[in-house]
Design a protein around this motif. Structure first.
Motif, PDB file in Angstrom:
ATOM      1  N   VAL A   1       0.839  -1.190   0.000  1.00  0.00           N
ATOM      2  CA  VAL A   1       0.000   0.000   0.000  1.00  0.00           C
ATOM      3  C   VAL A   1       0.876   1.243   0.000  1.00  0.00           C
ATOM      4  N   LEU A   2       0.678   2.054  -1.036  1.00  0.00           N
ATOM      5  CA  LEU A   2       1.383   3.324  -1.132  1.00  0.00           C
ATOM      6  C   LEU A   2       0.322   4.395  -1.294  1.00  0.00           C
ATOM      7  N   ASN A   3       0.364   5.441  -0.480  1.00  0.00           N
ATOM      8  CA  ASN A   3      -0.662   6.494  -0.531  1.00  0.00           C
ATOM      9  C   ASN A   3      -2.068   5.928  -0.401  1.00  0.00           C
ATOM     10  N   GLY A   4      -2.226   4.886   0.374  1.00  0.00           N
ATOM     11  CA  GLY A   4      -3.552   4.314   0.553  1.00  0.00           C
ATOM     12  C   GLY A   4      -4.037   3.436  -0.582  1.00  0.00           C
ATOM     13  N   GLU A   5      -3.182   3.202  -1.571  1.00  0.00           N
ATOM     14  CA  GLU A   5      -3.627   2.351  -2.674  1.00  0.00           C
ATOM     15  C   GLU A   5      -2.656   1.194  -2.869  1.00  0.00           C
ATOM     16  N   ASN A   6      -3.217   0.051  -3.209  1.00  0.00           N
ATOM     17  CA  ASN A   6      -2.379  -1.128  -3.412  1.00  0.00           C
ATOM     18  C   ASN A   6      -1.725  -1.060  -4.784  1.00  0.00           C
ATOM     19  N   ILE A   7      -0.389  -0.962  -4.816  1.00  0.00           N
ATOM     20  CA  ILE A   7       0.258  -0.803  -6.119  1.00  0.00           C
ATOM     21  C   ILE A   7       0.249  -2.100  -6.919  1.00  0.00           C
ATOM     22  N   LEU A   8      -0.055  -3.203  -6.270  1.00  0.00           N
ATOM     23  CA  LEU A   8      -0.116  -4.453  -7.035  1.00  0.00           C
ATOM     24  C   LEU A   8      -1.339  -4.495  -7.944  1.00  0.00           C
ATOM     25  N   ASP A   9      -2.297  -3.568  -7.726  1.00  0.00           N
ATOM     26  CA  ASP A   9      -3.477  -3.512  -8.592  1.00  0.00           C
ATOM     27  C   ASP A   9      -3.329  -2.506  -9.735  1.00  0.00           C
ATOM     28  N   LYS A  10      -2.192  -1.805  -9.756  1.00  0.00           N
ATOM     29  CA  LYS A  10      -2.060  -0.720 -10.736  1.00  0.00           C
ATOM     30  C   LYS A  10      -1.785  -1.254 -12.131  1.00  0.00           C
ATOM     31  N   SER A  11      -2.171  -0.451 -13.133  1.00  0.00           N
ATOM     32  CA  SER A  11      -1.871  -0.830 -14.516  1.00  0.00           C
ATOM     33  C   SER A  11      -0.414  -0.493 -14.817  1.00  0.00           C
ATOM     34  N   VAL A  12       0.060  -1.006 -15.959  1.00  0.00           N
ATOM     35  CA  VAL A  12       1.434  -0.730 -16.376  1.00  0.00           C
ATOM     36  C   VAL A  12       1.684   0.770 -16.456  1.00  0.00           C
ATOM     37  N   LYS A  13       0.712   1.479 -17.055  1.00  0.00           N
ATOM     38  CA  LYS A  13       0.834   2.920 -17.234  1.00  0.00           C
ATOM     39  C   LYS A  13       0.953   3.636 -15.871  1.00  0.00           C
ATOM     40  N   GLU A  14       0.073   3.245 -14.945  1.00  0.00           N
ATOM     41  CA  GLU A  14       0.117   3.880 -13.623  1.00  0.00           C
ATOM     42  C   GLU A  14       1.433   3.577 -12.917  1.00  0.00           C
ATOM     43  N   MET A  15       1.927   2.355 -13.113  1.00  0.00           N
ATOM     44  CA  MET A  15       3.203   2.002 -12.478  1.00  0.00           C
ATOM     45  C   MET A  15       4.327   2.872 -13.018  1.00  0.00           C
ATOM     46  N   GLU A  16       4.307   3.137 -14.332  1.00  0.00           N
ATOM     47  CA  GLU A  16       5.361   3.961 -14.916  1.00  0.00           C
ATOM     48  C   GLU A  16       5.370   5.348 -14.281  1.00  0.00           C
ATOM     49  N   ASN A  17       4.172   5.811 -13.882  1.00  0.00           N
ATOM     50  CA  ASN A  17       4.123   7.099 -13.201  1.00  0.00           C
ATOM     51  C   ASN A  17       4.636   7.034 -11.776  1.00  0.00           C
ATOM     52  N   ILE A  18       4.410   5.899 -11.133  1.00  0.00           N
ATOM     53  CA  ILE A  18       4.841   5.762  -9.743  1.00  0.00           C
ATOM     54  C   ILE A  18       6.356   5.631  -9.650  1.00  0.00           C
ATOM     55  N   ARG A  19       6.908   4.831 -10.578  1.00  0.00           N
ATOM     56  CA  ARG A  19       8.357   4.619 -10.541  1.00  0.00           C
ATOM     57  C   ARG A  19       9.085   5.925 -10.792  1.00  0.00           C
ATOM     58  N   GLY A  20      10.041   6.205  -9.959  1.00  0.00           N
ATOM     59  CA  GLY A  20      10.819   7.417 -10.161  1.00  0.00           C
ATOM     60  C   GLY A  20      10.187   8.627  -9.508  1.00  0.00           C
ATOM     61  N   LYS A  21       8.852   8.634  -9.429  1.00  0.00           N
ATOM     62  CA  LYS A  21       8.193   9.778  -8.835  1.00  0.00           C
ATOM     63  C   LYS A  21       7.895   9.518  -7.367  1.00  0.00           C
ATOM     64  N   ASP A  22       7.262   8.368  -7.064  1.00  0.00           N
ATOM     65  CA  ASP A  22       6.967   8.037  -5.672  1.00  0.00           C
ATOM     66  C   ASP A  22       8.023   7.113  -5.058  1.00  0.00           C
ATOM     67  N   ILE A  23       8.461   6.164  -5.869  1.00  0.00           N
ATOM     68  CA  ILE A  23       9.479   5.237  -5.374  1.00  0.00           C
ATOM     69  C   ILE A  23      10.630   5.241  -6.371  1.00  0.00           C
ATOM     70  N   SER A  24      11.844   5.476  -5.904  1.00  0.00           N
ATOM     71  CA  SER A  24      12.942   5.228  -6.837  1.00  0.00           C
ATOM     72  C   SER A  24      13.986   4.345  -6.203  1.00  0.00           C
TER      73      SER A  24
END
Ligand SMILES: Nc1ncnc2c1ncn2[C@@H]1O[C@H](COP(=O)(O)OP(=O)(O)OP(=O)(O)O)[C@@H](O)[C@H]1O
Ligand SMILES: [Mg+2]
Lengths: 333, 301
Positions: free
Chosen positions: A74-97
């Motif tokens: 859970v990151l920011n209250g949302e489970n990142i394992l449910d995210k789409s590829v596109k959403e993950m690309e936004n998370i990487r580098g921005k929220d988690i690097s």
């Protein structure tokens, strides 16, 4: 500690590598919480599943053969394992690097260092190329490299400078979580200390949570607030730095400390942990450490140990503590 | 003492100057050491320059295709160094002018296959799994058809003109490019800097085409050069069979074809266009060989 400082919460994470030779049980149910400005050291022998845990947090497990079998992150209250590829690309580098182990190979040889830092900014922020490049120069200055070296290629940088540049890339968008996978193993000792100090400073400044993966307990003592000891895909002991270093509970953690040289008592013999890590395709039925554990009893060999909270911060996973009089040889300090 | 100082200083300055593009410089330095490659480069440059100059000094209507019956079938002489053909046209001028067809067909065809095959190979190499299987197996199917046969099929289906010729020759070497690109990508994709780019949030497209591709230029460049040579041969063969550049254009392959019926008595009519093809292809292959050796990391100290 307030709960709104909680940035990332991993629960019961299970990761397998399904290879032709069998299923590698790399991570077998991990719970981990990361909080703002806090740093956690994840220590353990090679093959314990540290890198796999980190890659799972970015959803970068090589697939095939890797599969995340279970768990929530859970990151920011949302489970990142449910995210789409596109959403993950936004998370990487921005929220988690993530900072990778080897600075010699973690930079692309065909682009200048400045371009590479600028790229990671442009991936997440709507800025012009020129602005991004200016920011890249500032970031270089921040990690202690003169900004006018931004137009040089990675091979013109020394190992320590490259690792600094990599840190600049990782922090370019001020992520909430920084994962550093053995960031200093490839560097010599003096540079190592500088880089650790730099990571520490920047973490404070940007309010980042840090996951420091290492097998060097010295690094942990220097940088981390909390320690999680990993063995065969499980966290076997977890707690504050004092908990784990001074009130060691798990026999494996004790083994790790015993295999370190002691400056005060140089005549004492090093006692490396006997044997090897069990084959992750074929883990023992009971405690994974039992075959190497000097205290192991029949229960250890037959039943999986369960987490046991010794204090509100200190967790150990060892069945031997079922016997209230049990204690390990290493004395409390 | 002083002298050594000067020497080190100037060499430092020199290394600074080239450090920027050290990869390219390194390749050029290795390339220069290879005599054959330099010869090939020189010959090819001359051919390219003549084909450009020919554009301005030779008039197509009057000097290349106009029939001059009184001068037909003349052996090589001072006036016509390579002789004349059955219509009295000067073979030397025709060969000089014809170099444009071979070169442009060769280059454009290879660009076609590079664009298609390269993209297919990069995607296959990076994505792996089912996508890779589909792409590579269909390449295998294509590769099992001889290049010339495939090109013949395409030109007969779509008609014989220069553009179709370029495409059909290009399509035939798509599988070769896909394989080379895939192999190159596979050696690059597991590098830590690719993983780092992924961790920084780069999209898959971006990783493939801006992070991986520039790092696999070496094998792709070598393949491109080599393929220009074989594309020229395939194109000439097609023209020879009447499926390429249509007469009266002085394509080398169609000149060979025209001279075929006179080969017993007027062999120079086939010899010179044949030589032109051989020399051009040889020059290109020498360059390709030189590039391959120059880029081979094993040769670097
Ligand atoms: N791509 C893969 N395919 C199959 N098995 C893998 C793969 N990657 C890792 N493993 C296995 O998973 C287990 C955990 O590996 P991991 O890389 O997470 O260990 P680690 O704790 O990071 O070790 P180190 O300290 O050496 O970096 C190991 O047994 C390893 O062999
Ligand atoms: Mg690792």
């Amino acid at each position: 500690m307030k709960d709104n400082d909680l940035i990332i919460n991993i629960e019961n994470l299970i990761v397998h590598y399904e290879t032709e030779e069998g299923t590698v049980r790399a991570v077998n149910g991990i719970d981990l919480k990361m909080k703002k400005k806090r740093s956690i050291g994840l220590v353990g022998e090679t093959g314990a599943g540290k890198t796999t845990t980190a890659l799972a947090m970015l959803r970068l497990i090589p697939d095939p053969p890797g599969v995340i079998k279970n768990g929530v992150i859970v990151l920011n209250g949302e489970n990142i394992l449910d995210k789409s590829v596109k959403e993950m690309e936004n998370i990487r580098g921005k929220d988690i690097s993530m900072i990778f182990q080897d600075p010699m190979t973690a930079l692309n040889p065909v682009f200048t260092v400045g371009e590479q830092i600028a790229e990671s900014i442009m991936l997440h922020e709507d800025v012009s190329k020129k602005e991004a490049y200016e920011r890249a120069k500032e970031l270089l200055e921040m990690v202690g490299i003169s900004g006018n070296r931004a137009n040089e290629y990675p091979h013109q940088f020394s190992g320590g400078m490259r690792q600094r540049a990599i840190i600049a890339i990782a922090l370019a968008c001020q992520p909430k979580v920084l994962i550093a996978d053995e960031p200093t193993t490839a560097l010599d000792v003096t540079i190592q200390a500088q880089v650790l100090e730099l990571i520490n400073d920047l973490m404070e400044k940007h309010e980042t949570a840090l996951l420091m993966i290492t097998h060097d307990l010295g690094v942990v003592a220097e940088v981390c607030d909390e320690v999680a000891v990993m063995y065969a895909g499980r966290i076997v002991e977890k707690g504050s730095l004092e908990d784990v270093f001074n009130r060691t509970k798990h026999p494996y953690t004790e083994g790790l400390f015993n295999s370190l040289p002691n400056i005060k008592d140089r005549k004492a013999k090093l006692k490396p942990i006997p044997g090897l890590m069990p084959d992750p395709t074929n883990l023992p039925i009971g405690c994974a450490f039992s075959p190497r554990c000097p205290y192991a009893n029949d229960i250890c060999r037959e039943q999986k140990p369960v987490p046991r909270w010794i204090s509100s911060t200190h967790m150990v996973e060892c069945s031997a503590y079922d016997d209230p009089s049990f204690h390990i040889a290493r004395r409390e300090k | 003492m002083d002298k050594t100082n000067v020497v080190t200083k100037s060499s430092v300055a020199a290394s600074r100057k080239y450090k920027k593009n050290s990869q390219l410089y390194e390749i050029w330095r290795n390339f220069r050491k290879n005599k054959g490659a330099v010869l090939g480069l020189t010959v090819l440059s001359i051919i390219i320059i003549t084909s450009i100059i020919a554009n301005f000094v030779i008039d197509y209507e009057t000097q290349i295709i106009r029939q001059v019956v009184p001068e037909r079938l003349q052996r090589p002489s001072w006036k016509h160094p390579f002789g004349t053909d059955q219509y009295g046209r000067d073979i030397l001028l025709r060969i000089l002018y014809g170099s444009r067809y071979s070169l442009s067909v060769g280059i454009v065809a290879v660009m076609v296959s590079l664009a298609i095959g390269g993209v297919m190979g990069v995607i296959a190499g990076y994505m792996g799994g089912i996508i890779e299987n589909i792409i590579m197996r269909s390449c295998d199917v294509f590769a099992s058809i001889p290049a010339l046969l495939l090109a013949i099929c395409i030109t007969t289906a779509f008609g014989a003109n220069t553009l179709i010729l370029m495409i059909s020759v290009g399509v035939a070497s798509v599988p070769a490019f896909a394989r080379v690109a895939r192999a190159a990508v596979m050696t690059v994709r597991d590098n830590e800097y690719i993983e780092a780019a992924r961790a920084a949030g780069a999209t898959r497209m971006r990783i493939m085409f801006t992070h991986i591709l520039p790092n696999c230029m070496a094998p792709i460049m070598v393949q491109t050069t080599m393929r220009v040579g074989s594309a020229i041969i395939t194109a000439s063969s097609l023209s020879f069979l009447g499926l390429g550049v249509p007469p009266p254009a002085p394509e080398w392959g169609s000149m060979l074809s025209e001279g075929r019926s006179f080969i017993r008595d007027y062999s120079y009519m086939t010899m010179f266009p044949g030589l032109a093809i051989v020399i051009t292809v040889l020059a290109i292959n020498l360059i390709g060989d030189g590039l391959r050796d120059a880029m081979d990391p094993k040769l670097k100290r």
